[in-house]
Design an enzyme around this catalytic site. Structure first.
Site, PDB file in Angstrom:
ATOM      1  N   HIS A 160      75.317  92.646  37.494  1.00 30.40           N
ATOM      2  CA  HIS A 160      76.000  91.361  37.302  1.00 30.40           C
ATOM      3  C   HIS A 160      76.904  91.405  36.067  1.00 30.40           C
ATOM      4  O   HIS A 160      78.082  91.022  36.123  1.00 30.40           O
ATOM      5  CB  HIS A 160      74.934  90.266  37.152  1.00 30.40           C
ATOM      6  CG  HIS A 160      75.454  88.910  36.780  1.00 30.40           C
ATOM      7  ND1 HIS A 160      75.459  87.850  37.655  1.00 30.40           N
ATOM      8  CD2 HIS A 160      75.972  88.424  35.627  1.00 30.40           C
ATOM      9  CE1 HIS A 160      75.958  86.786  37.057  1.00 30.40           C
ATOM     10  NE2 HIS A 160      76.277  87.109  35.819  1.00 30.40           N
ATOM     11  N   GLU A 161      76.358  91.870  34.951  1.00 28.20           N
ATOM     12  CA  GLU A 161      77.108  91.839  33.693  1.00 28.20           C
ATOM     13  C   GLU A 161      78.179  92.929  33.635  1.00 28.20           C
ATOM     14  O   GLU A 161      79.328  92.657  33.283  1.00 28.20           O
ATOM     15  CB  GLU A 161      76.146  91.987  32.498  1.00 28.20           C
ATOM     16  CG  GLU A 161      75.070  90.919  32.398  1.00 28.20           C
ATOM     17  CD  GLU A 161      75.619  89.514  32.174  1.00 28.20           C
ATOM     18  OE1 GLU A 161      76.812  89.363  31.847  1.00 28.20           O
ATOM     19  OE2 GLU A 161      74.851  88.557  32.330  1.00 28.20           O
ATOM     20  N   HIS A 210      81.048  90.797  35.946  1.00 30.55           N
ATOM     21  CA  HIS A 210      81.991  90.225  34.981  1.00 30.55           C
ATOM     22  C   HIS A 210      83.011  91.251  34.491  1.00 30.55           C
ATOM     23  O   HIS A 210      84.101  90.884  34.047  1.00 30.55           O
ATOM     24  CB  HIS A 210      81.235  89.648  33.776  1.00 30.55           C
ATOM     25  CG  HIS A 210      80.433  88.419  34.089  1.00 30.55           C
ATOM     26  ND1 HIS A 210      80.948  87.360  34.800  1.00 30.55           N
ATOM     27  CD2 HIS A 210      79.155  88.075  33.784  1.00 30.55           C
ATOM     28  CE1 HIS A 210      80.027  86.422  34.916  1.00 30.55           C
ATOM     29  NE2 HIS A 210      78.926  86.823  34.318  1.00 30.55           N
TER      30      HIS A 210
END
Length: 718
Positions: free
Chosen positions: A443-444, A448
């Protein structure tokens, strides 16, 4: 009413970091200590960013619990104030929740919470306590100003949002819907960031409106240093005044501790980083904070990691103003080595994402990615992972850092999730921490950290080949992009947070099927398949649980991450072929229940195809600043309806009836003793939470500062 209280059985867990702290040198402990003090003082700004009454509630609770022991307060409550045992625990639960959220609105859901005991008993306890007895006038004054607000559940006070429909202290109470575009156009024309500001609409006796944009800073508007930051403007017939000095005395305490921390910096990059942060908080300059962030990005693999400032914009209804946040943490070296391997291979994995290479950054800027043990997190709540800085121009062209907060992920819980089968519960209880670790990492870093934004620069040139890049939905040339002065946050507004969290979570789901990625985390074969299944199942489950943060009266989602996961659940259901099913059943207690199932055999076929198509559109609309298409798609998936196939409004009633309380983290404190920094742990109880906060601010003058800041705010929010 139960939606607005913290139950007495709310789990409280110590955020343990003792072993990692022991590994620090004396200088590193000093560095971490002063950074922690800066973070805690800055974290109090969140009180002023949450609600008008929050600073007063803090003062009231602080003075109540500081003047006498919890044992004495319990005896007083039970013997002289007619409390039951449950009501006394409810008082402690409310106080703990208030401290954990740094205000009286939930950090996960932005809904208000109140004490689960009669108002009259709360008032009586305060007045009969040592604080009330010894400082009667002070106690009465606080109660007169905040007791009604503590308990009020008027429609506009139930949730955070724009002032014409809910509660906020980012924007003054008289702000109207028609003011939104006026202010948005001003920021765009001035090419100005709003991260460290609040907005006050001033109307004089003649009816003339001035929009005051107040920057957070130690210095006042009249101070000569960096005077260019304050100015007056007339734009399209509207008056704007940029002032500064918001939260001045709290930021002064932040800077005093940052200056002390700088003496123990381990290298020049850390020293320059802190110097720029001090300059930003002193003057109100976001450019200075951006420069500090640039030094922070370059400081690879520090033993003590930190970031501080006005960071996340989830709670600003316009989605452009940052909530204050400061964290300090120690590196978990073995797990960080796995993340470093993931970073090294990131470019290879990014090419697996379902959009053309022209929609990806020209060069992947390999970030520093570390697993951390949190020592301090000052703000409204402790996340599981972070990708920062949030300045898109830095993240797109210069780089970023990812951190995974290991001691918030690896918590022991005996609570099995609702709404899944016994066999699925067994798998989830065994693997959820391991699966969550993988999900957060993807996710990170790759969520992003991926995706290009198309811009037209001030000179008219583009950061992409306008003749070659094709909109893969229309098969035509790109016709939309971000203009000079625009960014993702300003164009997408308050909608951007949930949209981006959905994109990052979707990337995590899409890539958690890749064997080479799972092998980095030492999962292969059937075990890797189990991790993938757990990630997908938990994401669908979180989408169903996310209904807790949907507000039916206003048809509004109150939490970005939970809305994102609900949207993803809808995508999974839309895939068909019984990939995901939700059935209404009778629970073992005889009451209505739900059963969520996911077909593991279809993840890499049906699931991947549906998610891939959705993810392509998410990236397309973000890259091209196509807010209209993004809004239409996302609002469609966000709809909570009563339609026959999936009556989610009905499901919500069941979810709410079976809601389990969310964990609250007790954080440690550090203190100086005989020239050394020592760490103090606390019990994993509501009592431990309260004691940690009273110890955290030994000087009661902090209440005078909050009182003074409240008085300044009251003119705009009463």
């Amino acid at each position: 009413m139960s939606d607005f209280i913290y139950p007495n059985n709310t789990p409280v867990i110590l955020l343990n970091c003792e072993e990692a702290f022991k590994e620090l040198t004396d200088d590193e402990k000093q560095y971490a200590h002063y950074l922690s003090r800066a973070s805690w003082f800055g974290g109090l700004i969140v009180l002023l960013q949450t609600s008008l009454e929050s600073p007063l509630i803090f003062i009231l609770l602080y003075k109540l619990f500081r003047e006498q022991s919890l044992e004495e307060i319990k005896k007083l409550a039970l013997t002289e104030c007619d409390f039951t045992e449950d009501e006394y625990i409810a008082l402690l639960a409310f106080a703990s929740a208030f401290f954990a959220n740094t205000g009286n609105y939930k950090n996960m859901g932005d809904t208000k919470f109140i004490p689960n005991l009669p108002k009259e008993k709360f008032e009586k306890l305060v007045l009969l306590s040592k604080f009330g007895s010894n400082h009667q006038q002070d106690a009465m004054s606080l109660l007169n100003r905040c007791l009604e607000s503590i308990y009020s559940l008027k429609d506009k006070e139930r949730r955070l949002g724009f002032p014409y429909e809910a509660t906020t202290t980012y924007i003054s109470n008289n702000f109207l819907k028609e003011d939104e575009e006026i202010v948005k156009n001003f920021f765009k024309k001035q090419n100005m960031d709003a991260w460290n500001s609040r907005l006050f609409k001033i109307v004089d006796e003649s009816g003339t409106v001035t929009y005051e944009i107040r920057l957070a800073s130690v210095l006042s508007t009249d101070d000569e240093e960096e005077k260019s930051l304050v100015n007056s403007f007339a734009v399209n017939g509207h008056k704007f005044q940029i002032t500064r000095g918001d939260y001045s005395k709290l930021l002064k305490l932040v800077n005093e501790n940052l200056e002390l921390a700088m003496k123990f910096a381990s290298n020049e990059l850390e020293a320059k980083m802190i110097e720029k942060y001090i300059s930003s908080f002193q003057t109100g300059s976001i450019d200075a904070h951006k420069d500090g962030s640039r030094f922070w990005i370059k400081n690879k693999g520090p033993v003590v990691e930190t970031y501080i400032g006005f960071i996340e914009s989830y709670r600003d209804p316009a989605g452009v103003r940052g909530e204050f946040e400061g964290f300090v943490a120690m590196v978990d070296k073995p797990l960080s080595e796995k993340f470093a391997t993931l970073v090294t291979a990131a470019e290879e994995f990014i090419h697996l994402l379902p959009w053309p290479s022209t929609f990806e950054k020209d060069k992947f800027l390999k970030p520093d990615y570390t697993s951390l043990e949190v020592l301090t997190f000052g703000g409204s709540g402790v996340p599981a992972g972070i990708c920062i800085p949030n300045y898109e121009e830095i993240r797109q062209t210069e780089g970023f850092k990812n951190v995974s907060l290991n001691n918030t992920i690896n918590i022991k819980t005996t609570e099995a999730p609702n709404f899944i089968s016994a066999s699925d519960q067994e798998i989830v209880m065994q693997l959820r921490n391991n699966a969550f670790q993988v999900q957060v990492a993807l996710h990170e870093l790759l969520g992003h950290g991926s995706g290009k934004l198309f811009h037209r620069k001030k000179d008219g040139s583009f950061n992409f080949d306008i003749d070659q890049v094709i909109n893969f939905e229309t098969n035509q040339k790109i016709t939309k992009w971000y203009e000079d002065g625009e960014n993702f946050e300003s164009v997408f507004g308050g909608f951007h947070s949930s949209y981006e969290e959905c994109r990052a979570d979707s990337v995590a789901l899409y890539l958690c099927m890749v064997p080479e990625i799972l092998k980095i985390f030492n999962y292969e074969g059937p075990e890797a398949d189990d991790i993938t299944y757990t990630i997908w199942l938990m994401m669908a489950w979180m989408g169903l649980e996310g209904l807790q943060t949907y507000d039916p009266p206003s048809k509004t989602w109150l939490q970005a991450h939970r809305q994102a996961r609900y949207v993803m659940l809808q995508v999974m259901l839309e895939a068909g072929e019984d990939f995901v099913k939700i059935e209404k059943v009778k629970g073992s207690d005889g009451n209505p229940d739900l059963l969520l199932t996911l077909d593991a055999s279809k993840i890499k076929t049906v699931g991947k195809a549906a998610l891939g198509n959705f993810l392509r559109r998410l990236q397309l609309y973000k890259a091209t600043a196509d807010i209209e298409s993004a809004r239409k798609m996302y609002d469609g998936y966000s709809l909570v309806s009563s339609e026959a196939a999936h009556p989610f409004l009905d499901y919500r009633n069941i979810v709410m009836a079976r809601k389990k309380p969310r964990i609250m983290f007790v954080q440690v404190n550090t203190f100086e003793e005989d020239g050394k920094v020592v760490l103090k742990n606390y019990d994993s109880t509501v009592e431990g939470m309260i004691k940690s906060w009273i110890d955290r601010f030994p000087d009661s003058s902090i209440c005078d500062i909050l009182e003074e800041l409240w008085k300044k705010d009251s003119a705009y929010f009463v």
